[in-house]
Design a protein around this motif. Structure first.
Motif, PDB file in Angstrom:
ATOM      1  N   SER A  65      46.228  36.095  33.146  1.00 54.03           N
ATOM      2  CA  SER A  65      47.170  36.664  34.110  1.00 54.03           C
ATOM      3  C   SER A  65      47.311  35.757  35.334  1.00 54.03           C
ATOM      4  CB  SER A  65      46.721  38.067  34.545  1.00 54.03           C
ATOM      5  OG  SER A  65      45.547  38.001  35.333  1.00 54.03           O
ATOM      6  N   GLU A 105      52.684  47.616  38.773  1.00 60.22           N
ATOM      7  CA  GLU A 105      51.522  46.733  38.601  1.00 60.22           C
ATOM      8  C   GLU A 105      51.297  46.432  37.112  1.00 60.22           C
ATOM      9  OE1 GLU A 105      47.676  46.365  37.069  1.00 60.22           O
ATOM     10  OE2 GLU A 105      48.438  48.415  37.371  1.00 60.22           O
ATOM     11  N   TRP A 107      53.738  46.525  34.771  1.00 57.56           N
ATOM     12  CA  TRP A 107      54.857  45.640  34.426  1.00 57.56           C
ATOM     13  C   TRP A 107      54.479  44.189  34.728  1.00 57.56           C
ATOM     14  CZ3 TRP A 107      59.737  45.362  32.261  1.00 57.56           C
ATOM     15  CH2 TRP A 107      60.480  44.207  32.563  1.00 57.56           C
ATOM     16  N   ASP A 108      53.990  43.955  35.954  1.00 57.05           N
ATOM     17  CA  ASP A 108      53.646  42.589  36.365  1.00 57.05           C
ATOM     18  C   ASP A 108      52.542  42.013  35.467  1.00 57.05           C
ATOM     19  OD1 ASP A 108      55.508  42.649  38.407  1.00 57.05           O
ATOM     20  OD2 ASP A 108      54.056  43.134  39.976  1.00 57.05           O
ATOM     21  N   ALA A 112      52.959  38.806  33.068  1.00 56.78           N
ATOM     22  CA  ALA A 112      52.121  37.647  33.379  1.00 56.78           C
ATOM     23  C   ALA A 112      51.371  37.165  32.138  1.00 56.78           C
ATOM     24  CB  ALA A 112      51.131  37.995  34.497  1.00 56.78           C
TER      25      ALA A 112
END
Ligand code: NAD
Length: 260
Positions: A65, A105, A107-108, A112
């Motif tokens: 990530s 969060e 989703w990110d 990533a």
């Protein structure tokens, strides 16, 4: 045989990545494995691959990530083995929720790990591959790189992104000895999918075998799982000289999921 070749397989402490690592090691490739888990378990996996196949196997705990750690994963393998010939971008996570409830969060995190890490690892590996005029970039996308399911916004977006990024990579390397392809598995019975089976069993008040059948019946006409070993064999083919002109392809191994 991949003797003398060096592979990096992200997310290979479990599931599909471990199946791919085994298939490449069985053909003589030196390996860097990566992923999370109990240190003693991971060391057992690393040593097991090295002993079973007589190849050098390193473990790198990079968190995919984090862009810097993704690039460092490739750099460390180059430093240790002198080259990276085969890059398998496999690490991935899932999260299931309708869009309006999907935590930003999560989703990110999915974007990533499932998408941006593929970009960063590819960018880090290409200069060395171009210098040697050989490379195999194998991206583990999904049936969800080709079609969608409800409640998987981030995963479906990321996997469609991986399929697109694979095509761009293939075009930018078209006149070189580097190929880039995506593998699009349907359901494979790994911890990632077991979580979804357990969630169905809890939600619908059914047994685990009933939930397994329900999960398959909804999407996968063969009503059977693909295995990490089968995905490994396909990856080994894509890494071979025989696949030199397979470029920018998205190859399904999905029990006819996307034939519908
Ligand atoms: P898994 O959960 O068994 O394995 C995932 C691996 O990624 C593990 O080694 C884990 O430690 C690692 N990982 C997770 N987050 C990481 C991070 N931040 N940094 C480094 N490593 C991390 O899952 P799997 O089912 O084997 O999935 C592997 C890939 O195959 C994923 O990209 C997944 O989307 C894809 N895929 C799986 C299926 C399926 O049915 N299982 C179907 C299609 C595609």
């Amino acid at each position: 045989s991949f003797k003398g070749k060096v592979a990096v397989v992200s997310g290979s402490t479990s599931g599909i990545g471990l199946g791919i690592a085994g298939a490449l090691a069985a053909r003589g490739a030196a390996l860097t494995i990566n992923g999370f888990g109990d240190p003693a378990e991971i060391e057992k996996i690393r040593q097991g691959l090295a002993d079973t196949y007589g190849v050098e196997v390193a473990y790198d705990g990079a968190d995919l990530s984090k862009p810097d750690q993704v690039r460092a994963l490739v750099a460390a393998a180059e430093a240790r083995f002198g080259r990276v010939d085969i890059l398998v971008n496999n690490a991935g996570i899932q999260f299931v929720a309708p869009i309006e409830d999907f935590p930003a969060e999560r989703w990110d995190a999915v974007i990533a790990i499932n998408l941006s890490a593929v970009f960063h690892a590819t960018a880090a590996a290409l200069p060395g591959m171009k210098a040697r005029n050989f490379g195999r970039i194998i991206n583990i996308a999904s049936a969800h790189g080709l079609v969608a399911s409800a409640n998987k916004a981030a995963y479906v977006a990321a996997k469609h992104g991986v399929v697109g990024l694979t095509k761009v990579t293939a075009l930018e390397t078209a006149r070189t000895g580097i190929t880039a392809n995506a593998i699009c598995p349907g359901w494979v019975l790994t911890p990632l999918v077991q979580k979804q089976i357990d969630a169905i069993a809890a939600r619908d008040g059914i047994t685990e075998p009933e939930a397994r059948h329900k999960l398959l019946a909804e999407k996968q006409p063969s009503l059977d799982f693909a295995t990490p070993e089968q995905i490994g064999e396909l990856a080994a083919y894509l890494a071979s000289d025989a696949a030199a002109q397979v470029r920018g392809a998205s190859i399904s191994i999905d029990g006819a999921w996307t034939a519908q």
